[in-house]
Design an enzyme around this catalytic site. Sequence first.
Site, PDB file in Angstrom:
ATOM      1  N   CYS A 112       0.851  -1.194   0.000  1.00 33.48           N
ATOM      2  CA  CYS A 112       0.000   0.000   0.000  1.00 33.48           C
ATOM      3  C   CYS A 112       0.883   1.240   0.000  1.00 33.48           C
ATOM      4  O   CYS A 112       2.021   1.222   0.415  1.00 33.48           O
ATOM      5  CB  CYS A 112      -0.851   0.011   1.260  1.00 33.48           C
ATOM      6  SG  CYS A 112      -1.698  -1.534   1.510  1.00 33.48           S
ATOM      7  N   TRP A 158      -3.357  -1.831  -1.444  1.00 28.84           N
ATOM      8  CA  TRP A 158      -2.998  -3.048  -2.199  1.00 28.84           C
ATOM      9  C   TRP A 158      -3.656  -4.171  -1.406  1.00 28.84           C
ATOM     10  O   TRP A 158      -3.136  -4.604  -0.382  1.00 28.84           O
ATOM     11  CB  TRP A 158      -1.479  -3.162  -2.209  1.00 28.84           C
ATOM     12  CG  TRP A 158      -0.902  -4.402  -2.787  1.00 28.84           C
ATOM     13  CD1 TRP A 158      -0.599  -5.564  -2.128  1.00 28.84           C
ATOM     14  CD2 TRP A 158      -0.541  -4.647  -4.160  1.00 28.84           C
ATOM     15  NE1 TRP A 158      -0.081  -6.478  -2.981  1.00 28.84           N
ATOM     16  CE2 TRP A 158      -0.028  -5.949  -4.237  1.00 28.84           C
ATOM     17  CE3 TRP A 158      -0.607  -3.886  -5.300  1.00 28.84           C
ATOM     18  CZ2 TRP A 158       0.434  -6.498  -5.431  1.00 28.84           C
ATOM     19  CZ3 TRP A 158      -0.154  -4.434  -6.486  1.00 28.84           C
ATOM     20  CH2 TRP A 158       0.350  -5.724  -6.543  1.00 28.84           C
ATOM     21  N   ASN A 169      -0.488  -0.646   6.391  1.00 29.96           N
ATOM     22  CA  ASN A 169       0.152  -1.438   5.344  1.00 29.96           C
ATOM     23  C   ASN A 169       0.691  -2.680   6.034  1.00 29.96           C
ATOM     24  O   ASN A 169       1.360  -2.571   7.061  1.00 29.96           O
ATOM     25  CB  ASN A 169       1.298  -0.631   4.714  1.00 29.96           C
ATOM     26  CG  ASN A 169       1.934  -1.386   3.560  1.00 29.96           C
ATOM     27  OD1 ASN A 169       1.437  -2.441   3.175  1.00 29.96           O
ATOM     28  ND2 ASN A 169       3.000  -0.835   3.013  1.00 29.96           N
ATOM     29  N   GLY A 170       0.350  -3.874   5.508  1.00 28.75           N
ATOM     30  CA  GLY A 170       0.853  -5.119   6.110  1.00 28.75           C
ATOM     31  C   GLY A 170      -0.288  -6.085   6.330  1.00 28.75           C
ATOM     32  O   GLY A 170      -1.342  -5.975   5.720  1.00 28.75           O
ATOM     33  N   LYS A 229       4.622  -8.498 -18.324  1.00 23.28           N
ATOM     34  CA  LYS A 229       4.701  -8.884 -16.911  1.00 23.28           C
ATOM     35  C   LYS A 229       3.670  -9.958 -16.585  1.00 23.28           C
ATOM     36  O   LYS A 229       3.925 -10.861 -15.830  1.00 23.28           O
ATOM     37  CB  LYS A 229       4.483  -7.663 -16.014  1.00 23.28           C
ATOM     38  CG  LYS A 229       4.587  -7.979 -14.520  1.00 23.28           C
ATOM     39  CD  LYS A 229       5.940  -8.547 -14.163  1.00 23.28           C
ATOM     40  CE  LYS A 229       6.037  -8.982 -12.723  1.00 23.28           C
ATOM     41  NZ  LYS A 229       7.270  -9.754 -12.458  1.00 23.28           N
ATOM     42  N   LYS A 267      16.231 -16.128 -15.995  1.00 21.02           N
ATOM     43  CA  LYS A 267      16.591 -14.720 -15.768  1.00 21.02           C
ATOM     44  C   LYS A 267      17.547 -14.236 -16.862  1.00 21.02           C
ATOM     45  O   LYS A 267      17.362 -13.183 -17.453  1.00 21.02           O
ATOM     46  CB  LYS A 267      17.239 -14.559 -14.382  1.00 21.02           C
ATOM     47  CG  LYS A 267      16.335 -14.839 -13.209  1.00 21.02           C
ATOM     48  CD  LYS A 267      15.218 -13.833 -12.991  1.00 21.02           C
ATOM     49  CE  LYS A 267      13.961 -14.057 -13.690  1.00 21.02           C
ATOM     50  NZ  LYS A 267      12.919 -14.931 -13.385  1.00 21.02           N
ATOM     51  N   HIS A 291      24.847 -36.743 -21.860  1.00 21.81           N
ATOM     52  CA  HIS A 291      23.805 -37.358 -22.719  1.00 21.81           C
ATOM     53  C   HIS A 291      23.414 -36.441 -23.854  1.00 21.81           C
ATOM     54  O   HIS A 291      22.334 -36.590 -24.427  1.00 21.81           O
ATOM     55  CB  HIS A 291      22.605 -37.723 -21.851  1.00 21.81           C
ATOM     56  CG  HIS A 291      22.952 -38.699 -20.770  1.00 21.81           C
ATOM     57  ND1 HIS A 291      23.095 -40.050 -21.005  1.00 21.81           N
ATOM     58  CD2 HIS A 291      23.266 -38.508 -19.467  1.00 21.81           C
ATOM     59  CE1 HIS A 291      23.446 -40.649 -19.877  1.00 21.81           C
ATOM     60  NE2 HIS A 291      23.554 -39.746 -18.920  1.00 21.81           N
ATOM     61  N   GLU A 296      15.699 -21.548 -12.953  1.00 22.74           N
ATOM     62  CA  GLU A 296      15.294 -20.162 -12.682  1.00 22.74           C
ATOM     63  C   GLU A 296      16.428 -19.205 -13.040  1.00 22.74           C
ATOM     64  O   GLU A 296      16.204 -18.168 -13.663  1.00 22.74           O
ATOM     65  CB  GLU A 296      14.884 -20.011 -11.221  1.00 22.74           C
ATOM     66  CG  GLU A 296      14.515 -18.604 -10.811  1.00 22.74           C
ATOM     67  CD  GLU A 296      13.406 -17.978 -11.648  1.00 22.74           C
ATOM     68  OE1 GLU A 296      12.705 -18.704 -12.383  1.00 22.74           O
ATOM     69  OE2 GLU A 296      13.264 -16.745 -11.614  1.00 22.74           O
ATOM     70  N   GLU A 302      15.853 -14.005 -20.264  1.00 28.88           N
ATOM     71  CA  GLU A 302      14.824 -12.956 -20.339  1.00 28.88           C
ATOM     72  C   GLU A 302      15.412 -11.562 -20.510  1.00 28.88           C
ATOM     73  O   GLU A 302      14.881 -10.751 -21.246  1.00 28.88           O
ATOM     74  CB  GLU A 302      14.039 -12.939 -19.012  1.00 28.88           C
ATOM     75  CG  GLU A 302      12.847 -13.779 -18.915  1.00 28.88           C
ATOM     76  CD  GLU A 302      12.062 -13.466 -17.666  1.00 28.88           C
ATOM     77  OE1 GLU A 302      10.939 -12.982 -17.815  1.00 28.88           O
ATOM     78  OE2 GLU A 302      12.562 -13.687 -16.550  1.00 28.88           O
TER      79      GLU A 302
HETATM   80  C1  AGP Z   1       9.465 -14.716 -14.996  1.00 24.87           C
HETATM   81  O1  AGP Z   1      10.575 -13.871 -14.809  1.00 24.87           O
HETATM   82  C2  AGP Z   1       8.597 -14.248 -16.149  1.00 24.87           C
HETATM   83  N1  AGP Z   1       8.167 -12.910 -15.976  1.00 24.87           N
HETATM   84  C3  AGP Z   1       7.454 -15.220 -16.453  1.00 24.87           C
HETATM   85  O2  AGP Z   1       7.998 -16.472 -16.737  1.00 24.87           O
HETATM   86  C4  AGP Z   1       6.417 -15.394 -15.317  1.00 24.87           C
HETATM   87  O3  AGP Z   1       7.012 -16.069 -14.238  1.00 24.87           O
HETATM   88  C5  AGP Z   1       5.252 -16.241 -15.844  1.00 24.87           C
HETATM   89  O4  AGP Z   1       4.647 -15.542 -16.917  1.00 24.87           O
HETATM   90  C6  AGP Z   1       4.198 -16.550 -14.775  1.00 24.87           C
HETATM   91  O5  AGP Z   1       3.598 -15.368 -14.341  1.00 24.87           O
HETATM   92  P1  AGP Z   1       2.664 -15.424 -13.029  1.00 24.87           P
HETATM   93  O6  AGP Z   1       3.545 -15.860 -11.898  1.00 24.87           O
HETATM   94  O7  AGP Z   1       2.160 -14.035 -12.860  1.00 24.87           O
HETATM   95  O8  AGP Z   1       1.569 -16.414 -13.274  1.00 24.87           O
END
Ligand code: AGP
Length: 609
Positions: free
Chosen positions: A2, A74, A100-101, A604, A485, A504, A481, A488
């Site tokens: 928030c 929020w 907030n919290g 996003k 990163k 393999h 993961e 991306e």
């Molecule tokens: C991760 O860095 C990406 N932005 C993307 O893979 C994301 O994790 C994926 O689209 C899932 O989004 P969500 O967690 O909002 O469902």
Amino acid sequence: MCGIAGYVGPQSAVPIVFDQLRRLEYRGYDSAGIAFPQGDRIGILKRAGKLSGLGEMLAQETPESHVAIAHSRWATHGAPNDLNAHPHYDQFGQIALIHNGIIENYLELKTELAREGDTFQSETDTEVAAHVIGRLHAQGLSLEEAVRQSLAKFRGAYAFVVLSAREPGTIVCARNASPLVLGFGEGENLLASDVPALIPWTRRVWTMPDDTVAVLTKDGIRVTDVNGRPVEAEPEEVTWDVAAAEKGGYEHFMIKEIHEQPLVARQCLAGRLTDDNRVALDGVFSDHVWQEIDRVNIIGCGTAYHAGLMGKHLFERMLRLPTDVFYSSEFRYGDPLLSDRSLAVFISQSGETADSLAALRLCQQRRIRTLGIVNVVGSAIARECDRVIYTQAGPEISVASTKAYTAQCLVLLQLGMTIAQHREMPGVRVEEVVRDLRQWPERVVEALGLEEQVKRIANEWADSRMAFFLGRNADAAVALEGALKLKEIAYIPTQEGPAGELKHGPLALVEEGVLAVFGATDPFVREKLASNVKEVQARGGRALIITTHDDDTMDGVGDEVLRIPGGKTPYLNALMSVVPLQLLAYYMARAKNLEIDMPRNLAKSVTVE
Ligand code: AGP
């Protein structure tokens, strides 16, 4: 998280706090409100939706006051609507509170207050806090003392800001885990949840420490601890411009959010760990459900899917509970085998990912129990799951997910311990895991201390044509993961997964100039991993190894070794290794001068198929 704002001084306060909220809009919100002393009571204007709606109310009539507080919400408890918007009154209409919290024990407090005759207008934990404080204030305590004495009743994370009709020239605030910053002006004083909402009025700011209370008047700010002992405020001069301030002085939201992980971890744990080192997840399933589950299916996309792989590792290795992880897009069209005693866990930062929502609806058609691990409160997945556990990571602005991922993995650990607590699993030492979990936020602070070393490595290796991310067991899950990163935001092709798979096929890709990052946090497979490192180096690849602070077996094995702080829980040690991986991706992209927060081709939240 928030937005919080407050002003006391000679100027008209309401337009100022409204302007402060505007400067916090980037954080995301779903409703907003303002409170101000009005004669012998407190006036409140609030409504759901964007600030423009509140602005229209003010345009018709701007209340005249020299004190005001404001909030952009929020949602954490209760849908985003006018009633749940902050500020909230106490039972007597004598105080107004913004927050907030999360107050984790708000339901038991609410039941107690209702039994004594209190009535509530909203579904929020905030209104309950207002009633608790208002009751003490009505008994004759000063606003400051009423706030201070109420804090012991609350379990969770909070930043409270309160006004009283009896003390119109005063703002009282208190902080535990959720950020609150004080602004020291000339003949006026301010507060906010973040620096951008202070800079136009003062550059002398000071972030309140946890467990402190502050009293603001036009003449000054007095700070004490929860026991009433004076605390010396040490205002600093902020030199940022406003754009930089929205990023907390960081160059990009991504690096800001990487550095927010200690705070996010504290918020994700706040109120969910008991004093006797057990996990207390309120409002999830009842005991018998935890006892009868025979399989867990975790569903998500991208980073959320990678968090799911960590969940699989944890549930199967620690709880011996069969667990499958599915890409949402595969699950929804794959006619999955689902037992009616299974639990479907949907992980999603946004809570709006189309494939994950479709997969959830498939489970609902099959009458499978669903649990959401979601960041955005009130989002579609959060609303439609049978139960939801919020990650409390606050708004994640950068497309590349960082703090949401670690928060998802922390929630999965809390979920795993909850299941263990209900299934009498002598082999699982919940108390030991929880003691380790409590240390995790501070360990992240230590892991962030690797930043300069990672930055140097990133600058040296930013020209890599390709990068491998390899590990074994949970390190293999974190490797995926780390690879995502780098893909991306640095646009570097990657090959990732179990190190044992190199021979393999993928080993054919290793040549001069290839970077290979090895996660080596699991001592039981380090020796095997060392031979994988040699396989890569023998073919011209450069090897970066991430291991725990107490391991010296990797000295001299790779070209570079990063040591992360570790504890007794292998899952948490593997998770910690994501911090240098996030930093590596960020600084390699920065070395290539790429647009980091909004990488090409990506969004996003993928709300379309
Ligand atoms: C991760 O860095 C990406 N932005 C993307 O893979 C994301 O994790 C994926 O689209 C899932 O989004 P969500 O967690 O909002 O469902």
